[in-house]
Design a protein around this motif. Structure first.
Motif, PDB file in Angstrom:
ATOM      1  N   PRO A  20      50.808  40.162  26.571  1.00  0.00           N
ATOM      2  CA  PRO A  20      52.309  39.810  27.155  1.00  0.00           C
ATOM      3  C   PRO A  20      52.373  38.789  28.289  1.00  0.00           C
ATOM      4  N   ILE A  63      42.600  41.586  33.601  1.00  0.00           N
ATOM      5  CA  ILE A  63      42.059  42.410  34.689  1.00  0.00           C
ATOM      6  C   ILE A  63      41.223  43.610  34.134  1.00  0.00           C
ATOM      7  N   LEU A  70      30.940  40.815  32.260  1.00  0.00           N
ATOM      8  CA  LEU A  70      31.982  39.699  31.835  1.00  0.00           C
ATOM      9  C   LEU A  70      31.146  38.911  30.468  1.00  0.00           C
ATOM     10  N   LEU A  75      35.163  31.321  34.307  1.00  0.00           N
ATOM     11  CA  LEU A  75      36.378  30.572  34.691  1.00  0.00           C
ATOM     12  C   LEU A  75      36.097  29.293  35.412  1.00  0.00           C
ATOM     13  N   LEU A  98      49.801  33.090  37.958  1.00  0.00           N
ATOM     14  CA  LEU A  98      49.458  33.933  39.049  1.00  0.00           C
ATOM     15  C   LEU A  98      47.752  34.057  38.941  1.00  0.00           C
ATOM     16  N   GLY A 100      44.166  33.604  38.548  1.00  0.00           N
ATOM     17  CA  GLY A 100      43.426  32.757  37.436  1.00  0.00           C
ATOM     18  C   GLY A 100      44.419  31.500  36.967  1.00  0.00           C
ATOM     19  N   GLU A 123      45.663  37.958  44.007  1.00  0.00           N
ATOM     20  CA  GLU A 123      44.394  38.828  44.047  1.00  0.00           C
ATOM     21  C   GLU A 123      44.002  39.751  45.133  1.00  0.00           C
ATOM     22  N   LEU A 126      44.566  43.296  44.311  1.00  0.00           N
ATOM     23  CA  LEU A 126      43.749  43.774  43.638  1.00  0.00           C
ATOM     24  C   LEU A 126      42.105  43.977  44.139  1.00  0.00           C
ATOM     25  N   MET A 255      33.271  36.679  47.026  1.00  0.00           N
ATOM     26  CA  MET A 255      33.888  37.265  45.740  1.00  0.00           C
ATOM     27  C   MET A 255      32.867  38.293  45.140  1.00  0.00           C
ATOM     28  N   ALA A 256      31.500  38.020  45.327  1.00  0.00           N
ATOM     29  CA  ALA A 256      30.639  39.004  44.615  1.00  0.00           C
ATOM     30  C   ALA A 256      30.739  40.088  45.262  1.00  0.00           C
ATOM     31  N   PHE A 259      34.048  41.862  44.387  1.00  0.00           N
ATOM     32  CA  PHE A 259      33.872  42.142  42.691  1.00  0.00           C
ATOM     33  C   PHE A 259      33.583  43.465  42.520  1.00  0.00           C
ATOM     34  N   PHE A 271      47.055  49.139  40.081  1.00  0.00           N
ATOM     35  CA  PHE A 271      47.762  48.192  39.598  1.00  0.00           C
ATOM     36  C   PHE A 271      48.396  48.757  38.032  1.00  0.00           C
ATOM     37  N   PHE A 272      47.150  49.471  37.408  1.00  0.00           N
ATOM     38  CA  PHE A 272      47.643  50.130  36.063  1.00  0.00           C
ATOM     39  C   PHE A 272      48.154  51.335  36.232  1.00  0.00           C
ATOM     40  N   ARG A 275      51.993  51.126  36.554  1.00  0.00           N
ATOM     41  CA  ARG A 275      52.485  50.577  34.913  1.00  0.00           C
ATOM     42  C   ARG A 275      52.527  51.785  34.373  1.00  0.00           C
TER      43      ARG A 275
HETATM   44  C1  LIG Z   1      54.267  39.677  37.032  1.00  0.00           C
HETATM   45  C2  LIG Z   1      53.418  40.003  35.877  1.00  0.00           C
HETATM   46  C3  LIG Z   1      52.753  38.930  35.335  1.00  0.00           C
HETATM   47  C4  LIG Z   1      54.299  40.419  34.622  1.00  0.00           C
HETATM   48  O1  LIG Z   1      55.205  41.479  35.010  1.00  0.00           O
HETATM   49  P1  LIG Z   1      56.163  42.314  34.246  1.00  0.00           P
HETATM   50  O2  LIG Z   1      56.803  41.232  33.222  1.00  0.00           O
HETATM   51  O3  LIG Z   1      56.866  43.469  34.968  1.00  0.00           O
HETATM   52  O4  LIG Z   1      55.125  43.180  33.312  1.00  0.00           O
HETATM   53  P2  LIG Z   1      54.147  44.208  33.285  1.00  0.00           P
HETATM   54  O5  LIG Z   1      54.599  45.447  33.139  1.00  0.00           O
HETATM   55  O6  LIG Z   1      53.521  44.081  34.924  1.00  0.00           O
HETATM   56  O7  LIG Z   1      52.766  43.869  32.782  1.00  0.00           O
HETATM   57  C5  LIG Z   1      52.939  43.783  31.254  1.00  0.00           C
HETATM   58  C6  LIG Z   1      51.491  44.353  30.616  1.00  0.00           C
HETATM   59  O8  LIG Z   1      50.714  43.279  31.077  1.00  0.00           O
HETATM   60  C7  LIG Z   1      49.563  43.751  31.628  1.00  0.00           C
HETATM   61  N1  LIG Z   1      49.092  42.817  32.499  1.00  0.00           N
HETATM   62  C8  LIG Z   1      49.618  41.951  33.306  1.00  0.00           C
HETATM   63  N2  LIG Z   1      48.906  41.292  34.129  1.00  0.00           N
HETATM   64  C9  LIG Z   1      47.715  41.345  33.553  1.00  0.00           C
HETATM   65  C10 LIG Z   1      46.272  40.826  33.762  1.00  0.00           C
HETATM   66  N3  LIG Z   1      46.435  39.740  34.780  1.00  0.00           N
HETATM   67  N4  LIG Z   1      45.408  41.176  33.238  1.00  0.00           N
HETATM   68  C11 LIG Z   1      45.443  42.189  32.177  1.00  0.00           C
HETATM   69  N5  LIG Z   1      46.582  42.766  31.934  1.00  0.00           N
HETATM   70  C12 LIG Z   1      47.669  42.336  32.619  1.00  0.00           C
HETATM   71  C13 LIG Z   1      50.009  44.975  32.477  1.00  0.00           C
HETATM   72  O9  LIG Z   1      49.107  45.804  32.835  1.00  0.00           O
HETATM   73  C14 LIG Z   1      51.160  45.468  31.305  1.00  0.00           C
HETATM   74  O10 LIG Z   1      50.485  46.442  30.433  1.00  0.00           O
HETATM   75  P3  LIG Z   1      50.433  47.841  30.430  1.00  0.00           P
HETATM   76  O11 LIG Z   1      51.783  48.320  30.598  1.00  0.00           O
HETATM   77  O12 LIG Z   1      49.513  48.278  31.602  1.00  0.00           O
HETATM   78  O13 LIG Z   1      49.644  48.160  29.217  1.00  0.00           O
HETATM   79  C15 LIG Z   1      52.785  41.237  36.339  1.00  0.00           C
HETATM   80  O14 LIG Z   1      52.195  41.850  35.235  1.00  0.00           O
HETATM   81  C16 LIG Z   1      51.562  41.001  37.237  1.00  0.00           C
HETATM   82  O15 LIG Z   1      51.899  41.069  38.389  1.00  0.00           O
HETATM   83  N6  LIG Z   1      50.301  40.865  36.750  1.00  0.00           N
HETATM   84  C17 LIG Z   1      49.157  40.822  37.625  1.00  0.00           C
HETATM   85  C18 LIG Z   1      48.985  39.351  38.156  1.00  0.00           C
HETATM   86  C19 LIG Z   1      47.764  39.041  38.834  1.00  0.00           C
HETATM   87  O16 LIG Z   1      47.305  39.813  39.838  1.00  0.00           O
HETATM   88  N7  LIG Z   1      47.008  38.274  38.469  1.00  0.00           N
HETATM   89  C20 LIG Z   1      45.555  37.994  39.133  1.00  0.00           C
HETATM   90  C21 LIG Z   1      44.747  38.663  38.328  1.00  0.00           C
HETATM   91  S1  LIG Z   1      42.878  38.748  39.030  1.00  0.00           S
HETATM   92  C22 LIG Z   1      42.699  37.005  38.818  1.00  0.00           C
HETATM   93  O17 LIG Z   1      43.478  36.201  38.431  1.00  0.00           O
HETATM   94  C23 LIG Z   1      41.130  36.261  39.151  1.00  0.00           C
HETATM   95  C24 LIG Z   1      40.820  35.131  39.198  1.00  0.00           C
HETATM   96  C25 LIG Z   1      39.393  34.927  39.481  1.00  0.00           C
HETATM   97  C26 LIG Z   1      38.304  35.661  38.590  1.00  0.00           C
HETATM   98  C27 LIG Z   1      37.042  34.764  39.000  1.00  0.00           C
HETATM   99  C28 LIG Z   1      36.244  35.646  38.014  1.00  0.00           C
HETATM  100  C29 LIG Z   1      34.889  35.277  39.041  1.00  0.00           C
HETATM  101  C30 LIG Z   1      34.154  36.450  38.734  1.00  0.00           C
HETATM  102  C31 LIG Z   1      33.010  36.337  39.689  1.00  0.00           C
HETATM  103  C32 LIG Z   1      32.500  37.651  39.593  1.00  0.00           C
HETATM  104  C33 LIG Z   1      31.313  37.776  40.451  1.00  0.00           C
HETATM  105  C34 LIG Z   1      30.614  38.919  40.331  1.00  0.00           C
HETATM  106  C35 LIG Z   1      29.088  38.788  40.733  1.00  0.00           C
HETATM  107  C36 LIG Z   1      28.668  40.198  40.539  1.00  0.00           C
HETATM  108  C37 LIG Z   1      27.090  40.164  40.498  1.00  0.00           C
HETATM  109  O18 LIG Z   1      26.584  39.632  41.516  1.00  0.00           O
HETATM  110  O19 LIG Z   1      26.628  40.765  39.574  1.00  0.00           O
END
Ligand SMILES: CC(C)(COP(=O)(O)OP(=O)(O)OC[C@H]1O[C@@H](n2cnc3c(N)ncnc32)[C@H](O)[C@@H]1OP(=O)(O)O)[C@@H](O)C(=O)NCCC(=O)NCCSC(=O)/C=C/CCCCCCCCCCCCC(=O)O
Length: 717
Positions: A20, A63, A70, A75, A98, A100, A123, A126, A255-256, A259, A271-272, A275
């Motif tokens: 969605p 999320i 991964l 990204l 929002l 990413g 973020e 989270l 971030m590492a 994470f 967060f979940f 919901r």
């Molecule tokens: C405002 C919303 C977007 C919408 O709100 P609303 O209309 O009210 O609807 P909801 O009920 O909230 O949501 C509907 C369903 O959608 C699901 N949902 C929503 N957002 C997400 C999402 N981002 N991912 C998955 N699912 C999502 C929600 O759960 C509902 O489903 P259900 O009812 O639960 O079934 C609102 O939803 C909202 O606020 N959403 C979250 C927004 C948010 O927080 N976004 C940020 C996400 S995190 C991000 O983006 C990070 C980015 C950077 C990533 C970089 C990655 C790099 C990785 C490096 C890792 C290094 C590791 C090293 C490890 C090692 O060394 O090994």
């Protein structure tokens, strides 16, 4: 995935498609890489627009993917690829951009947003930071102070505010994608070199040290012990002080750490969980998806004390017409003024006109005849509430839902005063009711599914997270509070001080320790409840520290007898400079009082350490949570955790009491409870409950599997 088409002859249109919220799953990321390749290699394409399917740009990284290894294109290089494209790329931001999603937009060369779109880097909620370049690009685009604010609070801004901040280039009230395509046509010939945010110098600030020190202090105060807000400040500092490539390296390191942390797991669980509680069910099998709520156009609120006022404001702000009723004329006048000014302040904050015409006032019950739903918010007194329900039952038109804002009284008793008990439910609001996000919706044994659905839906309309719970003394939240408070009192008797207990709990992450909280809410509240429960006097021939066969601490009662009700009287567990004062100071009188109490009861003070305070207070509370699950009062651990984080200031980075029990290890929680119960066999709340034992016997399954071990929810009364 992502769809690709060519529009208006020369614009490559990429549409993110993952309902969605078009989260950036592996498939979507792969789709972006593929469609960008297509657009850049198509000679007819001069510029590119990225938009999201169904009016939503993008809700960020997926999320759900964070809990497994991964896969798919990462990204950071993906966004780098968009930014370094030779053709101008325009983000068309509708609905949400929002996390990413916004980071992707920051990689684009231009951003066009709908005025009502919501943009943000949430973020931090989270347990993460904007780790796809967001912490480095945002300060370069909008300056360090504004970026610090957005990144450390995670707050969303509207398209209109984003324009003021310089986050977007243009806002529109029309079709955003059409506007973005027009814009893309207009910049098709302009090379995007000067539009790459990563190449911008970070705007200078006169005193970076003071700015970051202040920010660090604020985040530490706001969320004690939370790692993510601190890392967010550190990452922005890197943007302000290091070249982009080194800043990105710092962002990656921070971030590492986050994470893989338990805190990130806890906050993502929360967060979940928020919901999941919307998918409620009742013992009868009635469920959220098979029950239609009744329509509520007009509601009445009875009793305009603090709670009634807040509830009235929340209803009006949700678009419901309200009749606010109070029999005491003076109180009614004061309430009118208070409600109007709360509505005005709220409207100003949201940039809308105050809906003062949506509320009317009455000093009698007559208007109840013409409303769809009533919320009774009179004093917490069963006899008084019963009288109100009798009157309402006689007055209301057929089908009017009758709700009680009680914090723990028996809903079935109230329902039995009415002709239609199926229309009665509890709606337990938290103060201040127009601000706090939590609502406990309490179903009695005769509440109809429609009454529950209506209260749940109305809560949602008011912007609250509603949790459906069964009927028992104190429901979920206050029932669990009892053993927690009890342990804190016992610990004082055994030798510690309010200051030490509070310090331990605050270090754990609570905004306030139990004694400071008790001073704030008023010691007389619990005193009245204990009085009503017949607990104030010991039975003849029994110790003053025993009631109904169990250990009891009269400390709170003794303070109340001295008129020490907390902040409002200037004295409680602490002293304040005046009645109503807010700064708690240790009170030598209280320490002397505790010493005298111990001597009088033959108690020898012993040294109590940090671990014992934490374990006895928290494990007793968690144990009650397991009992609540066992009794079917809450449908699952998520319900309890949401109630505790949103209503009782349990630190979000610790997930909630049930999640935390899993983090500590159920085996350890069980062993420590057994240990404390052996030491204090007269405290039943320390006796580990059967569900906890059963979970341990079954190998301590993760929290999302606990429901398999529960009976169906039911009313306990
Ligand atoms: C405002 C919303 C977007 C919408 O709100 P609303 O209309 O009210 O609807 P909801 O009920 O909230 O949501 C509907 C369903 O959608 C699901 N949902 C929503 N957002 C997400 C999402 N981002 N991912 C998955 N699912 C999502 C929600 O759960 C509902 O489903 P259900 O009812 O639960 O079934 C609102 O939803 C909202 O606020 N959403 C979250 C927004 C948010 O927080 N976004 C940020 C996400 S995190 C991000 O983006 C990070 C980015 C950077 C990533 C970089 C990655 C790099 C990785 C490096 C890792 C290094 C590791 C090293 C490890 C090692 O060394 O090994």
């Amino acid at each position: 995935m992502a769809q690709y088409s060519r529009v208006s002859g020369t614009v490559g249109l990429i549409t993110l498609l993952n309902p969605p919220v078009n989260a950036l799953s592996a498939a979507v990321r792969q789709g972006i890489v593929d469609t960008m390749d297509k657009a850049l290699s198509d000679r007819k394409v001069k510029s590119v627009v990225i938009c999201g399917h169904n009016g939503k740009f993008c809700g960020g990284a997926d999320i759900r993917e964070f809990s497994s290894p991964l896969t798919g294109p990462p990204l950071i290089p993906l966004i780098q690829g968009v930014e370094s494209a030779a053709k101008p790329v325009v983000a068309a931001i509708e609905g949400v951009a929002l996390g990413g999603g916004l980071e992707l937009a920051l990689g684009c060369h231009y951003r066009i947003a709908h005025s009502k779109a919501r943009l943000g880097l949430p973020e931090v909620h989270l347990g993460l930071l904007p780790g796809a370049g967001g912490s480095q690009r945002l300060p370069r685009l909008i300056g360090v102070p504004a970026a610090l604010d957005l990144i450390t609070t995670g707050r969303h801004v509207t398209g209109a505010e984003a324009l003021q901040l310089g986050l977007v280039d243009k806002v529109t009230d029309r079709n955003t994608v059409d506007e973005a395509v027009k814009f893309a046509l207009s910049v098709a010939d302009q090379p995007p070199n000067s539009r790459r945010v990563s190449t911008f110098p970070c705007p200078r600030h006169p005193d970076l040290d003071a700015l970051f020190e202040g920010a660090m202090q604020r985040v530490r105060q706001r969320a004690r012990g939370a790692l993510a807000p601190v890392a967010c400040v550190q990452a922005v500092r890197a943007a302000a002080t290091l070249p982009y490539a080194q800043g990105m390296e710092r962002e990656r390191e921070l971030m590492a750490t986050l994470f893989t942390s338990g805190q990130a797991r806890a906050q993502q669980y929360h967060f979940f969980a928020q919901r999941a509680v919307g998918r409620w069910s009742m013992p009868s099998g009635a469920r959220w998806d098979t029950t239609k709520p009744g329509a509520v156009h007009k509601a009445m609120v009875i009793g305009l004390g603090t709670m009634g006022r807040g509830i009235s404001v929340a209803l009006v702000q949700a678009g419901v017409s309200v009749v606010a009723m109070e029999t005491n004329e003076k109180q009614l006048m004061e309430a009118k003024q208070a409600i109007s000014s709360m509505l005005e302040r709220g409207a100003k904050r949201r940039g809308v006109a105050p809906a003062l015409d949506k509320i009317g006032y009455s000093s009698n019950m007559e208007p109840a005849a013409d409303v769809d739903l009533v919320i009774e918010a009179v004093f917490e007194d069963m006899a008084l509430k019963k009288k109100v329900f009798q009157q309402l039952s006689a007055l209301c038109k057929p089908g009017t839902f009758l709700c009680s804002n009680t914090s723990g009284l028996d809903i079935d008793q109230l329902a039995s005063e009415t002709r239609h008990p199926e229309l009665v439910v509890g709606m337990h609001f938290f103060a201040p009711a127009h601000v706090m996000k939590l609502l406990e919706v309490v179903y009695g044994s005769r509440s109809s599914p429609q009454a529950v659905a209506t209260a749940m839906e109305l809560g949602k309309q008011m912007g609250k997270v509603s949790v459906a719970v069964g009927n028992c003394r104190g429901f979920v939240g206050n029932r669990m509070l009892k053993p927690y408070l009890e342990q804190a009192f016992f610990l004082l008797e055994e030798g510690t001080t309010p200051e030490f207990v509070d310090q331990v709990l605050e270090e754990f992450g609570f905004a306030m320790g139990v004694f400071r909280m008790s001073d704030l809410s008023g010691l007389d509240v619990g005193w009245r409840v204990r009085k009503a429960d017949g607990l104030l006097n010991a039975s003849e021939g029994h110790s003053a520290r025993i009631r109904q066969g169990c250990r009891y601490s009269p400390l709170g009662d003794l303070l109340c007898e001295q008129g020490r009700f907390g902040q409002k009287t200037g004295r409680g567990w602490y002293q304040y400079d005046k009645p109503g004062g807010r700064v708690a100071k240790p009170d030598p009188w209280l320490h002397g009082f505790l010493e005298k109490f111990r001597t009088q009861h033959g108690l020898v003070a012993r040294r109590i350490d940090h671990q014992e305070v934490l374990e006895r207070c928290l494990y007793a509370l968690m144990n009650e949570g397991f009992r609540i699950l066992e009794d079917g009062i809450a449908a699952g651990p998520e319900d309890i955790d949401v109630i505790y984080v949103l209503g009782y200031s349990w630190p979000p980075h610790r997930g909630g009491p049930m999640f935390y029990a899993g983090m500590v290890g159920l085996q350890k929680v069980l062993e420590r409870l057994e240990h404390y119960h052996q030491e204090h066999p007269d405290i039943p709340s320390l006796k580990p409950c059967n569900l906890l034992r059963n979970l341990v016997v079954n190998g301590s399954p993760p929290v999302h599997k606990w429901r398999e071990f529960l009976k169906k929810p039911q009313s306990q009364l």
